[in-house]
Design a protein around this motif. Structure first.
Motif, PDB file in Angstrom:
ATOM      1  N   THR A  13       0.825  -1.214   0.000  1.00 46.06           N
ATOM      2  CA  THR A  13       0.000   0.000   0.000  1.00 46.06           C
ATOM      3  C   THR A  13       0.856   1.259   0.000  1.00 46.06           C
ATOM      4  O   THR A  13       0.678   2.159  -0.829  1.00 46.06           O
ATOM      5  N   ASP A  14       1.799   1.321   0.958  1.00 43.73           N
ATOM      6  CA  ASP A  14       2.625   2.518   1.083  1.00 43.73           C
ATOM      7  C   ASP A  14       4.099   2.170   1.270  1.00 43.73           C
ATOM      8  O   ASP A  14       4.894   3.014   1.683  1.00 43.73           O
ATOM      9  N   GLU A  44      -6.600   0.859  -4.776  1.00 44.00           N
ATOM     10  CA  GLU A  44      -6.666   2.068  -5.607  1.00 44.00           C
ATOM     11  C   GLU A  44      -6.029   3.269  -4.924  1.00 44.00           C
ATOM     12  O   GLU A  44      -5.563   4.195  -5.587  1.00 44.00           O
ATOM     13  N   ASN A  45      -6.004   3.274  -3.588  1.00 44.47           N
ATOM     14  CA  ASN A  45      -5.443   4.413  -2.857  1.00 44.47           C
ATOM     15  C   ASN A  45      -3.983   4.195  -2.461  1.00 44.47           C
ATOM     16  O   ASN A  45      -3.477   4.850  -1.545  1.00 44.47           O
ATOM     17  N   THR A  47      -0.096   4.668  -2.328  1.00 44.75           N
ATOM     18  CA  THR A  47       0.630   5.922  -2.472  1.00 44.75           C
ATOM     19  C   THR A  47       1.373   5.963  -3.807  1.00 44.75           C
ATOM     20  O   THR A  47       1.743   4.931  -4.363  1.00 44.75           O
ATOM     21  N   GLN A  48       1.597   7.182  -4.283  1.00 45.93           N
ATOM     22  CA  GLN A  48       2.297   7.328  -5.556  1.00 45.93           C
ATOM     23  C   GLN A  48       3.717   6.782  -5.456  1.00 45.93           C
ATOM     24  O   GLN A  48       4.238   6.197  -6.411  1.00 45.93           O
TER      25      GLN A  48
END
Length: 243
Positions: A13-14, A44-45, A47-48
């Motif tokens: 995710t991050d 979908e969320n 991190t970039q």
């Protein structure tokens, strides 16, 4: 059942540096002929920075690293989507947060090759002093959870909640998963156990994550009791998907 290749589904995710270390370690220490791909599953969320890291890894290992944006929500959705998308003989679930020592991956793959019908999973309780940076309270709750589950499922499994395992894919394609949040990790053990599947455990060390934010908690772990009781007292045929 025969072992052909495994898809390693890695939830992220991050994570960035820990994800790179995870992928590099697997690629360096495993026989890559055994691995179809490392499928990095992200919400979908994500991190970039995490997405950029995956793109970097796909460039580094173009034939082995793939990205899968989950369609269902939460960690349970990520697991269900990975199972749906995998077609190799075996699937392995792993995390990108370096909370389990990476040396277990090649060991588990080798054991799966020798015993392709067996689910090979990690246990933090097989060896003493395997918890690092774990609070005393959290460790006590974890121990009590294992004790409770051993009794109600009449099983000698020592760690029902450790999320790292390798299994014949067909077992998980048959399982009728219900949980979308962290209790899905318990389902991944208890449903195959009720189905009559055999397990073998390997010792693993457990560390606190050094990157990203933990999505689990003591409270989340306490919520495992409800799905555990549901699975224990659900008819076996209802734990398997209808054909």
């Amino acid at each position: 059942m025969k072992f052909d290749t495994v898809t390693i589904a890695i939830g992220a995710t991050d994570e960035t540096e820990s994800l790179i270390k995870t992928v590099n370690s697997i690629m360096e220490n495993c026989n890559t002929d055994d691995i179809e791909c490392l499928l990095i599953v992200i919400p979908e969320n994500a991190t970039q920075k995490c997405i950029d890291t995956i793109d970097f890894l796909m460039n580094e290992y173009p034939s082995k690293v793939q990205k899968d944006v989950q369609r269902r929500p939460y960690i349970g959705g990520a697991m269900q989507d990975a199972i749906e998308d995998v077609n190799t003989s075996h699937i392995m679930f792993f995390a990108a947060d370096l909370t389990s020592n990476l040396e277990c991956v090649p060991l588990m793959i080798e054991k799966a090759k020798k015993n392709p019908d067996v689910i090979i999973k990690t246990s933090r309780w097989l060896e003493k002093n395997s918890f690092y940076g774990y609070s005393k309270t959290k460790k006590i709750f974890n121990y009590l959870a294992q004790f409770f589950l051993q009794r109600i499922f009449v099983s000698d499994i020592t760690d029902f909640t450790s999320p790292v395992l390798i299994s014949p894919t067909e077992i998980y394609k048959k399982a009728n998963f219900k949980e979308m949040k962290f209790p899905c990790l318990l389902e991944a053990v208890l449903i195959p156990l009720r189905m009559g599947c055999r397990f073998e455990e390997v010792p693993v060390k457990c560390f606190q994550r050094t990157e990203g934010k933990s999505k689990n908690s003591v409270f989340q772990t306490m919520l495992y009791i409800k799905p555990a009781l549901r699975i224990r007292f659900t008819k076996k045929e209802n734990l398997i998907k209808k054909q």
